[in-house]
Design an enzyme around this catalytic site. Sequence first.
Site, PDB file in Angstrom:
ATOM      1  N   ALA A 149      -3.974  -7.761   5.778  1.00 16.30           N
ATOM      2  CA  ALA A 149      -3.697  -8.200   7.147  1.00 16.30           C
ATOM      3  C   ALA A 149      -4.871  -8.956   7.750  1.00 16.30           C
ATOM      4  O   ALA A 149      -4.675  -9.859   8.565  1.00 16.30           O
ATOM      5  CB  ALA A 149      -3.343  -7.000   8.016  1.00 16.30           C
ATOM      6  N   SER A 151       0.507  -5.335   6.696  1.00 20.34           N
ATOM      7  CA  SER A 151      -0.357  -4.762   5.669  1.00 20.34           C
ATOM      8  C   SER A 151       0.431  -3.728   4.883  1.00 20.34           C
ATOM      9  O   SER A 151       1.055  -2.839   5.470  1.00 20.34           O
ATOM     10  CB  SER A 151      -1.575  -4.097   6.313  1.00 20.34           C
ATOM     11  OG  SER A 151      -2.353  -3.438   5.331  1.00 20.34           O
ATOM     12  N   HIS A 197      -0.595  -1.254   2.917  1.00 17.53           N
ATOM     13  CA  HIS A 197      -1.079   0.131   2.841  1.00 17.53           C
ATOM     14  C   HIS A 197      -0.876   0.909   4.142  1.00 17.53           C
ATOM     15  O   HIS A 197      -1.153   2.108   4.189  1.00 17.53           O
ATOM     16  CB  HIS A 197      -2.545   0.186   2.382  1.00 17.53           C
ATOM     17  CG  HIS A 197      -3.568  -0.166   3.407  1.00 17.53           C
ATOM     18  ND1 HIS A 197      -4.251   0.775   4.129  1.00 17.53           N
ATOM     19  CD2 HIS A 197      -4.032  -1.369   3.813  1.00 17.53           C
ATOM     20  CE1 HIS A 197      -5.111   0.172   4.942  1.00 17.53           C
ATOM     21  NE2 HIS A 197      -5.003  -1.129   4.772  1.00 17.53           N
ATOM     22  N   THR A 229      -3.877 -16.527  -6.976  1.00 18.51           N
ATOM     23  CA  THR A 229      -2.893 -15.920  -7.867  1.00 18.51           C
ATOM     24  C   THR A 229      -2.428 -14.586  -7.304  1.00 18.51           C
ATOM     25  O   THR A 229      -3.252 -13.725  -6.969  1.00 18.51           O
ATOM     26  CB  THR A 229      -3.504 -15.699  -9.267  1.00 18.51           C
ATOM     27  OG1 THR A 229      -3.915 -16.959  -9.786  1.00 18.51           O
ATOM     28  CG2 THR A 229      -2.501 -15.061 -10.201  1.00 18.51           C
ATOM     29  N   CYS A 262     -11.898   1.183  11.025  1.00 20.44           N
ATOM     30  CA  CYS A 262     -12.579  -0.086  10.761  1.00 20.44           C
ATOM     31  C   CYS A 262     -13.961  -0.135  11.406  1.00 20.44           C
ATOM     32  O   CYS A 262     -14.776  -0.974  11.059  1.00 20.44           O
ATOM     33  CB  CYS A 262     -11.734  -1.247  11.270  1.00 20.44           C
ATOM     34  SG  CYS A 262     -10.137  -1.379  10.442  1.00 20.44           S
TER      35      CYS A 262
END
Length: 363
Positions: free
Chosen positions: A68, A186, A188, A224, A307
């Site tokens: 995210a 996100s 997770h 990728t 965070c």
Amino acid sequence: MTYLDYQATTPLAPEALAAMLPWLERQHANPHSAHREGRAARAVVELARDKVAAMLPAGGAVSFTGGATEALNWAIKGTTGPIVTLATEHAAVLDTVEAERRAGRAVTILPVGSDGEVDLDQARQAIIPGTGLVTAMLVNNEIGVVQPIAALAELAHAAGALMLCDAVQGAGRIGIPAGCDMVALSAHKIHGPKGIGALWLREGVTLAPLLHGGGQEAAGRSGTLSPALCAGFGAAALLMAERHEQDEAHVAHLWETAFKRLGAGWSVNGSTAYRYRGNLNLRHDDLDVARLMSDLRDIAFSAGSACASGSGRLSHVLRALGLTDAEARSSIRLGFGRYTTEHELITAIDRILAATDAQRLAA
């Protein structure tokens, strides 16, 4: 270990792990290769993309990202014009917006009330013709408050601006308003794997690239893709849709159970009406949170945003509510959800209450 930190990350769903394992153990083709194995990997990626897109408004497309944070950086840096955002946004937004301000872009950061909600009258005065981007979080990661995204999107469109919604904490739990132009996700945070996110773009919205290279994603994102991570993300997204009502009822029950158990002396930070109930951010006068966490090392909970842990900074979200430094320092966040049992939540809260009482008696 009792895990009560769902806003930091959620436990990986067994179904997501099962979807990933074949692509970790024996199927290793690059999904951007033209040979048969590459095409098979690409098919898994596209199936996952469809499952993630099903959580989002119609009329747009999903681009996978590394998370995210990348999605939000891309959405903000890929647009032009003045930005309007909120004081309680995640650091991935506020720090990116600050970088854009230093580069010469005009920025307005709207305050919130003591309940954590933005004042729409103030927003109306700030979101004026010429604004390029309005960005706001659907569900706040620290206090769980739900912002009026649909109303902000209307103001943005009336001013000719794009609306970016950080739906990391809300996707699959709270409906994402159709008026959004970009939505960041996100994996997770919805019981998927770490290391993958997505940016949904409404049809017709284009962005300057954040990452330059092969341009593998249709919207211009380079890099990728991992079929394993995509498969896990897709499985988690499908499960969020299938279990929505069951998960919602379970979380509501846990909230009521926890709220009743806490008793006097505890105050909830942020609105209790406009809130995702899997987030219980609390404060108790004179609570030594560092000591509490040390005493209860087998209970995983947070003293603030994961965070910002270890930064030594007080929560900018709690300060934006008007809390004093002492009140912010005496706050904890309990996050729970699908895999939390009533018994383990009650047991954890009882131990938190006992440890808090022990601190008070020792003072």
